[in-house]
Design a protein around this motif. Structure first.
Motif, mmCIF file in Angstrom:
data_model
loop_
_atom_site.group_PDB
_atom_site.id
_atom_site.type_symbol
_atom_site.label_atom_id
_atom_site.label_comp_id
_atom_site.label_asym_id
_atom_site.label_seq_id
_atom_site.Cartn_x
_atom_site.Cartn_y
_atom_site.Cartn_z
ATOM 1 N N VAL A 5 0.895 -1.275 0.097
ATOM 2 C CA VAL A 5 0.045 0.056 -0.112
ATOM 3 C C VAL A 5 0.995 1.164 0.117
ATOM 4 O O VAL A 5 1.491 1.511 0.878
ATOM 5 N N VAL A 16 -7.564 -0.021 3.358
ATOM 6 C CA VAL A 16 -7.278 -0.940 2.506
ATOM 7 C C VAL A 16 -6.337 -1.935 3.168
ATOM 8 O O VAL A 16 -6.379 -3.157 2.713
ATOM 9 N N ILE A 80 -1.295 -1.177 -4.462
ATOM 10 C CA ILE A 80 -2.186 -0.304 -4.163
ATOM 11 C C ILE A 80 -1.697 1.190 -4.058
ATOM 12 O O ILE A 80 -0.916 1.464 -2.913
ATOM 13 N N VAL A 130 -3.372 -1.202 -8.443
ATOM 14 C CA VAL A 130 -4.780 -0.596 -8.052
ATOM 15 C C VAL A 130 -4.500 0.700 -8.022
ATOM 16 O O VAL A 130 -3.392 1.054 -7.030
ATOM 17 N N ILE A 205 -12.777 -2.179 -3.198
ATOM 18 C CA ILE A 205 -11.096 -2.437 -3.900
ATOM 19 C C ILE A 205 -10.720 -3.876 -3.796
ATOM 20 O O ILE A 205 -10.557 -4.630 -4.810
ATOM 21 N N ALA A 209 -10.801 -5.979 -7.115
ATOM 22 C CA ALA A 209 -9.511 -6.657 -7.702
ATOM 23 C C ALA A 209 -9.510 -8.223 -7.755
ATOM 24 O O ALA A 209 -9.111 -8.670 -8.625
#
Length: 242
Positions: A5, A16, A80, A130, A205, A209
């Motif tokens: 992340v 997330v 991400i 992402v 997300i 994904a």
């Protein structure tokens, strides 16, 4: 399995991280001043029984990107990018440095790190990228066109990357959250029907994904709203002052 992340100090980034950790992913948290994430990493590790590490990364320093990726415990299966800087439109109109910071934070940095990770994923033969962009990039509006133009650039970059990697077994997902209740929007009068939470963004997300979706509006109503705004003729739109 692991997830990286980028921009993990943001509310969406942390949400997330927790969502993927809950599914069993080891978590790599990357941000400036990464030491401030040590407590979050410890919480994620204990709460979800996964490995959680922190990594220093400044998206405005592209010369450091190669070394950053090499320093990761492993190349993640999912990366991400949750980096974003709203800025102040009125300030950006008058201050070139402020405008540059907004543009680089929302487009240049995210695009460059996403592209570099894409190359690594292609070399491995798999991976999911992402990018969290914004509905503000769907059309330039007077109220936030500096921020919106940068997000438009990132959206276009992700679209081109997805097209390039379509046959490389690397998936590229573009996320358009709309208004989100975060520290960045604190104090703003957000319309409830168009506003979501970091947790909902994270859950959307994770599901998108897994389903190999391409472009998602976290709240579907935004697809309609922005469809109408995009459809307005320029001679009409320029008089709206949206």
């Amino acid at each position: 399995m692991s997830v990286l992340v980028v921009g993990a100090r943001s509310d969406m980034g942390l949400a997330v991280a927790h969502r993927f950790a809950a599914a069993g992913y080891d978590v790599q948290l990357a941000a400036r001043n990464a030491a401030q994430l040590n407590a979050d990493a410890a919480d994620i590790a204990i709460r979800h029984n996964v490995q959680a590490t922190t990594h220093e990364l400044d998206v405005l320093a592209p010369d450091s990107f190669e070394g950053f990726i090499e320093s990761l415990p492993a190349l993640p299966q999912v990366a991400i990018c949750a980096v974003g800087l709203l800025g102040d439109q009125a300030v950006s109109e008058q201050d070139l440095s402020a405008a540059s910071l907004v543009m680089r934070s929302n487009f240049e940095g995210p695009a460059l790190i996403t592209g570099l990770l894409a190359d690594r994923f292609v070399a491995r033969g798999s991976g999911t990228l992402v990018g969290i962009s914004s509905v503000a990039g769907d059309r330039g509006r007077a109220s936030n066109y500096v921020y919106g133009s940068a997000k438009a650039g990132y959206t276009a970059f992700l679209s081109g990357l997805r097209n390039r990697l379509a046959k490389k077994n690397v998936h590229v997902l573009t996320v358009l959250p709309g208004f989100v209740k975060t520290r960045m929007t604190e104090g703003m009068d957000l319309p409830p029907r168009l506003t979501t939470t970091p947790e909902r963004v994270a859950d959307t997300i994770f599901k998108a994904a897994s389903q190999k979706r391409d472009i998602i509006y976290v709240k579907p109503i935004w697809r309609l709203v922005m469809g109408v705004i995009r459809a307005l003729p320029e001679r009409v739109f320029k008089g709206t002052q949206l």
